[in-house]
Design a protein around this motif. Structure first.
Motif, mmCIF file in Angstrom:
data_model
loop_
_atom_site.group_PDB
_atom_site.id
_atom_site.type_symbol
_atom_site.label_atom_id
_atom_site.label_comp_id
_atom_site.label_asym_id
_atom_site.label_seq_id
_atom_site.Cartn_x
_atom_site.Cartn_y
_atom_site.Cartn_z
ATOM 1 N N PHE A 1 0.839 -1.194 0.000
ATOM 2 C CA PHE A 1 0.000 0.000 0.000
ATOM 3 C C PHE A 1 0.874 1.244 0.000
ATOM 4 C CE2 PHE A 1 -4.336 -1.562 0.724
ATOM 5 C CZ PHE A 1 -4.043 -2.912 0.810
ATOM 6 N N VAL A 2 0.443 2.235 -0.734
ATOM 7 C CA VAL A 2 1.156 3.500 -0.741
ATOM 8 C C VAL A 2 0.180 4.548 -0.237
ATOM 9 C CG1 VAL A 2 2.479 5.111 -2.128
ATOM 10 C CG2 VAL A 2 2.400 2.713 -2.767
ATOM 11 N N VAL A 3 0.537 5.195 0.847
ATOM 12 C CA VAL A 3 -0.370 6.164 1.461
ATOM 13 C C VAL A 3 0.335 7.513 1.550
ATOM 14 C CG1 VAL A 3 -1.702 6.705 3.533
ATOM 15 C CG2 VAL A 3 -1.615 4.349 2.686
ATOM 16 N N PHE A 4 -0.368 8.549 1.106
ATOM 17 C CA PHE A 4 0.261 9.869 1.000
ATOM 18 C C PHE A 4 -0.819 10.921 0.807
ATOM 19 C CE2 PHE A 4 -0.405 10.045 -3.644
ATOM 20 C CZ PHE A 4 -0.592 8.693 -3.928
ATOM 21 N N LYS A 5 -0.448 12.160 0.885
ATOM 22 C CA LYS A 5 -1.373 13.225 0.491
ATOM 23 C C LYS A 5 -1.180 13.445 -1.001
ATOM 24 C CE LYS A 5 -2.628 18.044 1.209
ATOM 25 N NZ LYS A 5 -2.308 19.303 1.914
ATOM 26 N N SER A 6 -2.292 13.435 -1.729
ATOM 27 C CA SER A 6 -2.196 13.433 -3.185
ATOM 28 C C SER A 6 -1.993 14.821 -3.783
ATOM 29 C CB SER A 6 -3.477 12.832 -3.766
ATOM 30 O OG SER A 6 -3.590 13.136 -5.139
ATOM 31 N N PRO A 7 -1.023 14.952 -4.685
ATOM 32 C CA PRO A 7 -0.855 16.220 -5.396
ATOM 33 C C PRO A 7 -1.969 16.445 -6.422
ATOM 34 C CG PRO A 7 0.678 14.588 -6.258
ATOM 35 C CD PRO A 7 -0.034 13.941 -5.107
ATOM 36 N N LEU A 8 -2.717 15.385 -6.717
ATOM 37 C CA LEU A 8 -3.812 15.504 -7.678
ATOM 38 C C LEU A 8 -5.085 15.987 -7.001
ATOM 39 C CD1 LEU A 8 -4.801 14.887 -10.628
ATOM 40 C CD2 LEU A 8 -5.437 12.617 -9.792
ATOM 41 N N THR A 9 -5.375 15.449 -5.816
ATOM 42 C CA THR A 9 -6.652 15.723 -5.162
ATOM 43 C C THR A 9 -6.518 16.601 -3.922
ATOM 44 O OG1 THR A 9 -6.426 13.788 -3.727
ATOM 45 C CG2 THR A 9 -7.477 13.431 -5.864
ATOM 46 N N GLY A 10 -5.336 16.658 -3.350
ATOM 47 C CA GLY A 10 -5.156 17.380 -2.091
ATOM 48 C C GLY A 10 -5.704 16.622 -0.898
ATOM 49 N N THR A 11 -6.250 15.438 -1.134
ATOM 50 C CA THR A 11 -6.789 14.615 -0.052
ATOM 51 C C THR A 11 -5.744 13.616 0.425
ATOM 52 O OG1 THR A 11 -7.500 12.842 -1.551
ATOM 53 C CG2 THR A 11 -9.059 14.645 -1.167
ATOM 54 N N TYR A 12 -6.074 12.946 1.524
ATOM 55 C CA TYR A 12 -5.465 11.659 1.861
ATOM 56 C C TYR A 12 -5.538 10.785 0.624
ATOM 57 C CZ TYR A 12 -6.096 6.724 2.957
ATOM 58 O OH TYR A 12 -6.039 5.364 2.936
ATOM 59 N N PHE A 13 -4.556 9.894 0.462
ATOM 60 C CA PHE A 13 -4.629 8.970 -0.662
ATOM 61 C C PHE A 13 -4.044 7.624 -0.294
ATOM 62 C CE2 PHE A 13 -4.927 7.500 -4.902
ATOM 63 C CZ PHE A 13 -5.886 8.311 -5.484
ATOM 64 N N ARG A 14 -4.657 6.589 -0.844
ATOM 65 C CA ARG A 14 -4.044 5.260 -0.768
ATOM 66 C C ARG A 14 -4.125 4.640 -2.158
ATOM 67 N NH1 ARG A 14 -6.865 2.362 -3.048
ATOM 68 N NH2 ARG A 14 -8.117 0.559 -2.516
ATOM 69 N N SER A 15 -2.994 4.120 -2.573
ATOM 70 C CA SER A 15 -2.938 3.399 -3.828
ATOM 71 C C SER A 15 -2.286 2.072 -3.504
ATOM 72 C CB SER A 15 -2.124 4.211 -4.842
ATOM 73 O OG SER A 15 -2.391 3.784 -6.154
ATOM 74 N N VAL A 16 -2.499 1.072 -4.343
ATOM 75 C CA VAL A 16 -2.064 -0.256 -3.921
ATOM 76 C C VAL A 16 -1.648 -1.104 -5.116
ATOM 77 C CG1 VAL A 16 -4.511 -0.866 -3.809
ATOM 78 C CG2 VAL A 16 -2.871 -2.363 -2.719
ATOM 79 N N GLY A 17 -0.600 -1.871 -4.923
ATOM 80 C CA GLY A 17 -0.103 -2.730 -5.991
ATOM 81 C C GLY A 17 0.083 -4.162 -5.525
ATOM 82 N N GLY A 18 0.184 -5.064 -6.476
ATOM 83 C CA GLY A 18 0.366 -6.481 -6.150
ATOM 84 C C GLY A 18 1.749 -6.970 -6.522
ATOM 85 N N GLY A 19 1.838 -8.214 -6.915
ATOM 86 C CA GLY A 19 3.116 -8.782 -7.305
ATOM 87 C C GLY A 19 3.890 -9.294 -6.104
#
Lengths: 623, 623
Positions: free
Chosen positions: A83-101
């Protein structure tokens, strides 16, 4: 085990300060493990505690957390997501993005439950983590390379069997819709995480680990995994998923009113047959899957003729098949495969990129964009060639790509002349391939999601795949009870994601909450995890803490909104003909279900305190 | 060692019959080792003995030999080249093409001095050779893939550390200027070997070996290698070669009248500064070299901006820097890097492809080709974009690529309208980056070479780099003594190549014949090899046998010719201003030096018998 260690966990949080080129190893506290479980839970907890209100996501002060759950690296199924959690430069919100592998499991093997990236390196840097050893290394050679070439180079520089996450040329250039890619081409695509790392001059994190996680009760854990596997095997969705992954549903979802055509204008799309499930097998030459997942939903597709001949690459997932397919009125599947590959290589989010291009196509049709602004290209529905060129331009910030790479919301503002109306986004995040008019709770989830219009953070399987709720079929077009239903799915997703689980099996009901409780308890020995209701509570806790983060950043009810297309333009075709999205009613219903203030959309003090978030309630002045 | 084995050699010839899916292992005879030494020598000997006159190179009856020399896999320097010998579908002549990297050594480790490919597989096939074990495997999955993707796939299917040679989409489509590429992207580029394998439905040969060659006198061999290394170290060319390989001489050679601009029209080329040696270092991110070579002349170049951003790839060699550079009046080095990469990936010969495109550009300028025939493209000198598109079209046999992929000679015939005049080829093989008018012996070598206008089969270092011959400087513009000089260099190249040596160090006089004799003798124990003159004799023998092969196929003096441009159009700029190529005089002189018949260009009986080729003399009715 060391006295401080906790079963199931690696027990360490690795704090990287790129400015100082320092790596600190912090002990994971038993309390944090208990209250937030891991992965998405650790992400928001670290962000909330350590990132000041109003921090510029692209500043050295911003943080990006990479985290895994306590089941990562174990034999539990589909449980090693990173999981990648950060404040988004796109939305200005909290953000979580997630990858597999395989990166998630490797990170755990190296001994870390979370890696926190802070500061800003003076020059291009990558971090090479081999178990306890952490090196800040010069990434000048890799800077500028596509993600796949970076993988090749950095594995040579470190260890051929290492795993890594990296940004591409897009992230380096701070493109707002840039992704983070793993060496096995899994994407944490959404929200501009690539730009956050790019702003830190961090090209990649390379990891090699040798320590298997220690479990509290190995034997019972194995039993629980066996049970889990039986649940998978019983699922009618298993074989389909194995055969084609998310690519198997493209035409089906179109017939349900999703896979929205022509930038959500939803005109009839004659090319849909080119995306039928039986079209794909002729392209497949290889299969694969994530660490510890019996589904193995990866397929690799080969193109042998025409302009894109000669490569094989991961198949486009459902979202890319839409964003470069029906979204552009494009019937050429091979062009979609190419677009998908380019996005992976440049490090771009396929959803936001396709959506931005879809907007440009519509603006061109409407005369709001002319050839002068499109660098001379004609943007005609159905012609994928300009789209492919725009992908490159977005990645490299050239010409029209410089504008579109800001995301549809900001791009439309820059373009002006009424373009805003055609930016199909919520809180700045482009909509995925579902039409809110054709599935109301699903739409409500998009509207209220803590990261903007997410494709997988509250995927309403009751509406989309027709799973009965409490024995009853859910009508996707009705608005009744949709507040509660939305909350339910959002919290449930959060529950699975704090455990590091993949949303695909969750969406197709291959997990059970009872089994998850066993897995987590036998892995960690934490008593609370025995109780499935406690896990759901953690899901809700995490969801509310994410919401609180957004509230602290100034978000409220006025941001839980939707483009006017969905409210004013009736859905034009079956099965949702005539439908619009009833925003206000749905929102009221949702806030009620959430226990949030109807006017402001802020979690109430009572709600937060019921979740053990008393300090949080204080900080956001919850009432 | 087995009773039949010979020191230094693997001792086996692997005969692959693709029709029958049979692999036979033939013992290498001591006689063949003695008379032909190896590599290029074995290639022509096997071809001569086994391939009937008039065999269609693309028929099942045609043969393709992959061979290495007795020094392959040893510590002797630059000695593990893999040779590909076949009858060319481009020229109709005998052909030898050669690649570097690691395949040659691996083939030796697996136990083979030569692999003979015969027959035609029913469906796409690759051969997987693991020491004694040989499997014919289904290549359906790899068919259609670029060479780099094929490498990725087939290493996964066999062994990650295996080595391989493969064809790309061009070879599969029988493109006459298609190459054979190794996994480390070394090319046996010339003559259409890719098409020969393509016609056999053979996608690749994958090899993994575990046997080190046994040497006759290991200690003395090591001494000889030490001596060899000292010669390298003393060479003034070593450091330059290490730094940039053949890319270091582009502007220098231009100033000598080579690196010919604008399809050999030799107009002033203003962009030449973009190819100066000091331009390259900024692109280099990685270096490498072939098995057992202390020069290590590989550099990998990175592009970070513009249309070709994001990759690193082997640097274009001198010839590609010309064929896509000054040859097209193209000052954009990054476009050349891209063109070179595309050719490697599609499996195309960079010289012939660039030359075919150069011809098309000139024909377009002269109005012989119009946009109707160029698929709508404008072919303007200096614009590399159409060239890149044509590369793809050649590989995939689309539009104008279908014609140009036949090679310039045949393409010009198809186009007609006087196009033949602009096809810069000899015997159908496109000229490399040297102007015969500016170096007469070098030109003579091109005219008479057994494979057509080869870039490296008789590279006249006396003329090009100014090495003195017998203490005297050679004037490249004079025709005096050039017959003898040409013969000398051709035979010497053959001598080094029967030993499997690389021509680069040979061209820069890093080898000595005396040292080669020691290496070969201490490796093999074959008494004759002690004598340097014997080695030169083998060079001449091999050269004459190749010639005899061509004679048997119907080639004679009338084919030792040159495009009229070189005979009629005086060289327009310094340092060869006003020069033309004096074809007939030079040819007479050469035949005399060779001991060949002046009228027919056929080796005489006396010459052939002096080389021990009595049977050959009989077969071609030599007089």
């Amino acid at each position: 085990m060391s006295p401080n260690s906790i079963y199931g966990y690696a027990g360490k949080i690795l704090w990287l300060d790129l400015t100082k080129r320092e790596a600190k190893k912090l002990e994971l506290s038993r309390e944090m493990a208990r209250d937030y479980i891991g992965a998405r839970g650790f992400g928001i907890k670290i962000l909330w505690d350590n990132m000041k209100k109003g921090t510029d996501p692209l500043s050295p002060e911003s943080l990006l957390v990479v985290s895994v759950g306590p089941l990562a690296g174990t034999s539990s199924q589909s449980a090693s997501r990173w999981f990648v959690v950060f404040k988004s430069p796109l939305t200005g919100t909290y953000f979580r993005s997630v990858g597999g592998g395989y990166f998630g499991a490797e990170m755990k093997f190296a001994g870390y439950d979370a890696i926190v990236v802070s500061g800003r390196a003076e020059k291009p840097t990558y971090v090479w983590i081999k178990d306890d050893n952490v090196e800040f290394r010069d990434a000048t050679r890799a800077w500028g390379l596509t993600t796949n070439m970076t993988t090749e180079l950095l594995k040579e520089e470190t260890d051929k069997s290492a795993r890594l996450i990296t940004i591409g040329p897009a992230g380096e250039r701070l493109v707002k819709i840039s992704s983070i890619q793993s060496d096995d081409q899994r994407s944490a695509g959404r929200g501009g995480g690539g730009a956050v790392l790019g702003a830190k001059n961090l090209k990649a994190i390379v990891v090699k680990g040798s320590k298997m996680p220690k479990l509290f009760d190995e034997e019972r854990f194995r039993e629980a995994v066996k049970e889990e596997i039986q649940t998978y095997q019983k699922s009618p969705a298993l074989e389909g998923f194995r055969a084609l992954g998310t690519a198997g549903v493209v035409d089906l979802f179109y017939s349900l009113g999703h896979n929205p055509s022509f930038n959500f204008m939803q005109r009839e799309f004659n090319g849909i047959d080119n995306y039928k499930a039986d079209v794909f097998p002729r392209y497949i030459i290889k299969r694969g899957g994530c660490y510890g997942c019996m589904i193995s939903c990866w397929q690799f597709l080969k193109t042998t003729d025409g302009p894109y001949a000669g490569f094989f690459w991961d198949k486009p997932e459902y979202e890319a098949l839409w964003s470069f397919g029906s979204n552009l009125g494009n019937a050429n599947l091979e062009a979609v495969m190419q677009a998908n590959m380019l996005c992976d290589k440049y490090g771009l989010d396929v959803i936001s990129v396709g959506s931005a291009i879809g907007m440009a196509y519509e603006l061109y049709e409407k005369g709001i964009l002319t050839r002068k602004e499109t660098d001379g290209m004609e943007l005609r529905w159905g012609d994928p060639e300009p789209a492919l060129e725009i992908i490159r331009k977005i990645a490299l910030r050239e010409g029209i790509g410089r504008i579109l790479g800001e995301g549809t919301k900001r791009a439309a503002e820059i373009i002006g002349r009424g373009a805003e109306k055609y930016a199909i986004q919520i809180k700045g995040l482009e909509l995925p391939a579902y039409d809110p008019r054709a599935a109301k709770a699903h739409g409500l989830s998009l509207v209220t999601s803590n990261i903007g219009a997410s494709h997988n953070m509250g995927w309403n399987y009751f509406e989309i795949t027709g799973v009965p709720k409490d024995g009853k079929q859910v009508d996707p077009l009705s608005i009744e009870g949709k507040g509660e239903l939305t909350k339910y799915v959002q919290d449930e997703t959060a529950m699975y994601e704090v455990a590091g689980k993949c949303t695909f099996p969750a969406d197709f009901v291959m997990f059970t909450r009872e089994n998850l409780a066993k897995l987590l308890y036998y892995a960690t020995g934490i008593e609370e995890f025995k109780n499935p209701d406690y896990l759901m509570l953690v899901g809700e806790r995490v969801y509310n803490l994410e919401r609180a983060f957004n509230v602290r950043e100034g978000f409220g009810r006025e941001h839980d909104t939707i483009p006017e297309r969905f409210v004013k333009e009736p859905f034009p075709r079956t099965p949702a003909k005539g439908q619009v999205f009833e925003l206000d009613k749905l929102l009221d219903d949702y806030y009620k279900a959430r226990g949030w203030d109807l006017k402001t959309g802020k979690p109430t003090k009572a709600k937060l305190e019921s979740l053990g978030l008393n300090d949080v309630a204080k900080e956001i002045n919850a009432e």
